[in-house]
Design a protein around this motif. Structure first.
Motif, short mmCIF file in Angstrom:
data_model
loop_
_atom_site.label_atom_id
_atom_site.label_comp_id
_atom_site.label_asym_id
_atom_site.label_seq_id
_atom_site.Cartn_x
_atom_site.Cartn_y
_atom_site.Cartn_z
N ASN A 1 7.49 -1.23 -9.99
CA ASN A 1 7.72 -2.24 -10.81
C ASN A 1 9.36 -2.83 -11.08
N VAL B 1 4.63 -0.74 -4.03
CA VAL B 1 5.03 -1.50 -4.90
C VAL B 1 5.58 -0.66 -6.15
N CYS C 1 14.80 0.11 -2.60
CA CYS C 1 13.92 -1.08 -2.90
C CYS C 1 14.06 -2.17 -1.51
N GLY D 1 9.87 -5.79 -3.35
CA GLY D 1 9.17 -5.09 -4.49
C GLY D 1 8.53 -3.76 -4.01
N HIS D 2 8.91 -3.23 -2.67
CA HIS D 2 8.28 -1.94 -2.35
C HIS D 2 9.57 -1.17 -2.41
N CYS E 1 11.51 -2.48 -8.67
CA CYS E 1 11.86 -3.35 -7.28
C CYS E 1 11.27 -4.64 -7.48
N GLU E 2 10.16 -4.76 -8.06
CA GLU E 2 9.68 -6.35 -8.23
C GLU E 2 10.52 -7.11 -9.43
N GLN E 3 11.10 -6.57 -10.29
CA GLN E 3 11.70 -7.05 -11.52
C GLN E 3 13.07 -7.39 -11.14
#
Length: 66
Positions: free
Chosen positions: A56, A54, A27, A37-38, A58-60
Motif C-alpha cells: 500500500n 503490491v 519500492c 507499487g511493488h 509503495c502505491e500511495q
C-alpha cells in the motif's frame, strides 16, 4: 507497520535490478524492470532481487512508509 500487521509472503525472483540500492526492502519505481507499487528485496550482490508484490505505501507514496 507493526509486526502484527505483517503477513508472510513468498518472495518471487524477478528481473528488477537493484543496482545501487542498499540490501533490504525498497519500492519499485518503474525503472530497471521494477513494477511501481511493488515492494522488492535486494540481494547481497546489488543485482538480484525478489518481488513481494503490491504494498500500500509503495502505491500511495513510493516509499516503505508514508
Amino acid at each position: 507497520m507493526s509486526s502484527a500487521q505483517l503477513v508472510n509472503r513468498a518472495c518471487t525472483q524477478t528481473s528488477c535490478s537493484c543496482q545501487g540500492v542498499p540490501n533490504g526492502l525498497f519500492c519499485g519505481d518503474g525503472q530497471l524492470n521494477c513494477i511501481p507499487g511493488h515492494v522488492y528485496q535486494c540481494g547481497g550482490d546489488g543485482q538480484d532481487s525478489c518481488d513481494f508484490g503490491v504494498r500500500n505505501s509503495c502505491e500511495q507514496c513510493g516509499q516503505l512508509q508514508c
